[in-house]
Design a protein around this motif. Structure first.
Motif, PDB file in Angstrom:
ATOM      1  N   LYS A   1       0.850  -1.198   0.000  1.00  0.00           N
ATOM      2  CA  LYS A   1       0.000   0.000   0.000  1.00  0.00           C
ATOM      3  C   LYS A   1       0.892   1.258   0.000  1.00  0.00           C
ATOM      4  O   LYS A   1       0.918   1.990  -0.977  1.00  0.00           O
ATOM      5  N   ASN A   2       1.601   1.424   1.097  1.00  0.00           N
ATOM      6  CA  ASN A   2       2.467   2.613   1.185  1.00  0.00           C
ATOM      7  C   ASN A   2       3.944   2.288   1.021  1.00  0.00           C
ATOM      8  O   ASN A   2       4.741   3.158   0.690  1.00  0.00           O
ATOM      9  N   THR A   3       4.293   1.048   1.333  1.00  0.00           N
ATOM     10  CA  THR A   3       5.681   0.596   1.142  1.00  0.00           C
ATOM     11  C   THR A   3       5.624  -0.792   0.509  1.00  0.00           C
ATOM     12  O   THR A   3       4.573  -1.442   0.517  1.00  0.00           O
ATOM     13  N   VAL A   4       6.762  -1.230   0.007  1.00  0.00           N
ATOM     14  CA  VAL A   4       6.791  -2.540  -0.658  1.00  0.00           C
ATOM     15  C   VAL A   4       6.564  -3.655   0.369  1.00  0.00           C
ATOM     16  O   VAL A   4       7.189  -3.670   1.431  1.00  0.00           O
ATOM     17  N   GLU A   5       5.645  -4.556   0.037  1.00  0.00           N
ATOM     18  CA  GLU A   5       5.373  -5.700   0.925  1.00  0.00           C
ATOM     19  C   GLU A   5       5.690  -7.027   0.239  1.00  0.00           C
ATOM     20  O   GLU A   5       5.958  -8.024   0.901  1.00  0.00           O
ATOM     21  N   ALA A   6       5.626  -7.037  -1.082  1.00  0.00           N
ATOM     22  CA  ALA A   6       5.894  -8.284  -1.818  1.00  0.00           C
ATOM     23  C   ALA A   6       6.091  -7.964  -3.290  1.00  0.00           C
ATOM     24  O   ALA A   6       5.805  -6.846  -3.739  1.00  0.00           O
ATOM     25  N   VAL A   7       6.587  -8.955  -4.008  1.00  0.00           N
ATOM     26  CA  VAL A   7       6.646  -8.816  -5.465  1.00  0.00           C
ATOM     27  C   VAL A   7       5.987 -10.060  -6.064  1.00  0.00           C
ATOM     28  O   VAL A   7       6.153 -11.160  -5.548  1.00  0.00           O
ATOM     29  N   ARG A   8       5.181  -9.822  -7.100  1.00  0.00           N
ATOM     30  CA  ARG A   8       4.560 -10.976  -7.778  1.00  0.00           C
ATOM     31  C   ARG A   8       5.293 -11.180  -9.095  1.00  0.00           C
ATOM     32  O   ARG A   8       5.415 -10.253  -9.901  1.00  0.00           O
ATOM     33  N   ILE A   9       5.822 -12.400  -9.269  1.00  0.00           N
ATOM     34  CA  ILE A   9       6.537 -12.680 -10.512  1.00  0.00           C
ATOM     35  C   ILE A   9       5.759 -13.715 -11.329  1.00  0.00           C
ATOM     36  O   ILE A   9       4.939 -14.461 -10.784  1.00  0.00           O
ATOM     37  N   LYS A  10       6.066 -13.695 -12.619  1.00  0.00           N
ATOM     38  CA  LYS A  10       5.361 -14.611 -13.515  1.00  0.00           C
ATOM     39  C   LYS A  10       6.401 -15.377 -14.317  1.00  0.00           C
ATOM     40  O   LYS A  10       7.287 -14.753 -14.933  1.00  0.00           O
ATOM     41  N   ASN A  11       6.292 -16.679 -14.289  1.00  0.00           N
ATOM     42  CA  ASN A  11       7.188 -17.502 -15.099  1.00  0.00           C
ATOM     43  C   ASN A  11       6.728 -17.398 -16.554  1.00  0.00           C
ATOM     44  O   ASN A  11       5.576 -17.740 -16.866  1.00  0.00           O
ATOM     45  N   ASN A  12       7.601 -16.909 -17.434  1.00  0.00           N
ATOM     46  CA  ASN A  12       7.129 -16.674 -18.799  1.00  0.00           C
ATOM     47  C   ASN A  12       7.134 -17.930 -19.671  1.00  0.00           C
ATOM     48  O   ASN A  12       6.775 -17.877 -20.837  1.00  0.00           O
ATOM     49  N   LYS A  13       7.475 -19.070 -19.096  1.00  0.00           N
ATOM     50  CA  LYS A  13       7.320 -20.349 -19.823  1.00  0.00           C
ATOM     51  C   LYS A  13       5.999 -21.015 -19.416  1.00  0.00           C
ATOM     52  O   LYS A  13       5.254 -21.503 -20.252  1.00  0.00           O
ATOM     53  N   THR A  14       5.749 -21.030 -18.096  1.00  0.00           N
ATOM     54  CA  THR A  14       4.574 -21.763 -17.600  1.00  0.00           C
ATOM     55  C   THR A  14       3.387 -20.842 -17.319  1.00  0.00           C
ATOM     56  O   THR A  14       2.259 -21.318 -17.174  1.00  0.00           O
TER      57      THR A  14
END
Ligand code: NDP
Length: 314
Positions: A213-226
């Motif tokens: 919300k106001n600070t970074v809490e997580a990152v969502r990544i995406k596997n570009n093969k699967t």
């Protein structure tokens, strides 16, 4: 284009630590420097928060405040600081010609280029929104704020590897997001990353979103093969996908390397054009620190002074 011409001994283009330091030295040497600041007055540091690694500020200082101090110091010795962008140059003539904001023409005997570089960003809205609140493009500047925490870094060049290793010394865990199944970095740097126990590399992965919300809490990544998406809890998100030096306007006259960094004579601020000197991130892809930029700014001013007096220009 208008023909308004002003003539200076020493013109400084750019207003980061390199430009202001060049101005302080040039002004104190009596060169009556004129500085055109560019759009981002103060350079990249005005977009940062705390600066804790610049000597002389034992309690740290905010980037914008530090650049105000630099500016005040340059003005105190008589630098004429003006807002404006160099939009065209002609360095084939003497004095050199520089057009400001596509309209005003100025001439100078010596020119100091200090236009810096810009970090490249992924272009996500969340990355922009949380910039300075967990999102950073400089591990050496901001890594310390995330000590004993988990962070992510995106990129796979030498910078990303170097920064991942730097962060691994401070942080409990470094999640390194690499978009292909191999890294661009030199083999030795890759090996160092792979040998560092608390760095996990996510191959074939893109950053989908920086969360918080106001600070970074997580990152969502995406596997570009699967196509699989994974959320990684982190408090810091470092972008290390390269920089772009602001050299386009000088390229017809000034030699650059393949990435656009101005080439200077080793151990000096001299460029291929006599009387044109370059300093700061514009010519430095390795250190990129305020203090190294200031150091090369000093070199550029001292060399300008020497060159002007050798030419008998006073
Ligand atoms: P580079 O251009 O070498 O590498 C950029 C990296 O970022 C690449 O791995 C690239 O991936 C990745 N990347 C680019 N865009 C994206 C994106 N949108 N999403 C995800 N990843 C992305 O930049 P560096 O800053 O690492 O290095 C610049 C130069 O400076 C190099 O010549 C390097 O060798 C040099 N350098 C030297 C050092 C030293 O000698 N100590 C230290 C640091 C830098 P991809 O490979 O898939 O294109």
């Amino acid at each position: 284009m208008s023909n308004v011409i002003e003539k200076f001994h020493c013109l400084i283009i750019g207003s980061g630590p390199a430009g202001y330091t060049a101005a302080i030295y040039a002004a104190r040497a009596g060169l009556k420097p004129v500085m055109y600041t560019g759009l981002l007055q103060g350079g990249q540091l005005v977009n940062t928060t705390d600066v804790e690694n610049y000597p002389g500020y034992p309690k740290g200082i905010l980037g914008p405040e530090m650049m105000e101090d630099f500016k005040n110091q340059a003005e105190r010795f008589g630098t004429d600081i003006r807002f404006g962008m160099a939009t065209k140059v002609d360095f084939s003539v003497s004095p050199k010609k520089v057009w400001i904001d596509d309209e005003k023409l100025v001439e100078a005997d010596a020119v100091i280029l200090a236009t810096g570089a810009e970090a490249k960003w992924l272009g996500l809205d969340s990355e922009k929104r949380l910039n300075g609140s967990g999102v950073s493009a400089c591990a050496v500047c901001d890594g310390f704020f995330y000590r004993n925490q988990e962070v992510a870094i995106v990129g796979a060049g030498d910078t990303a590897c170097e920064e991942a290793i730097y962060l691994a010394k401070l942080c409990t865990k470094v999640h390194m997001i690499v978009r292909r199944e191999e890294m661009r970095a030199s083999k030795i740097m890759q090996q160092r990353v792979l040998d560092t126990k608390n760095i996990t590399v996510y191959w074939n992965s893109e950053t989908d979103e920086v969360l918080g919300k106001n600070t970074v809490e997580a990152v969502r990544i995406k596997n570009n093969k699967t196509g699989e998406k994974t959320e990684i809890p982190v408090t810091g998100f470092f972008v290390a996908i390269g920089h772009k030096p602001n050299s386009d306007v000088f390229k017809d006259f000034i030699t650059t390397d393949t990435e656009g960094y101005v080439t200077t004579v080793a151990g000096s601020a001299k460029t291929n054009v006599e009387g044109v000197f370059a300093c700061g991130d514009l010519q430095d892809k390795v250190y990129r620190q305020a203090v190294t930029a200031a150091g090369t700014g000093c070199m550029a001013a001292l060399e300008s002074e020497r060159w002007l007096s050798e030419k008998g220009i006073h």
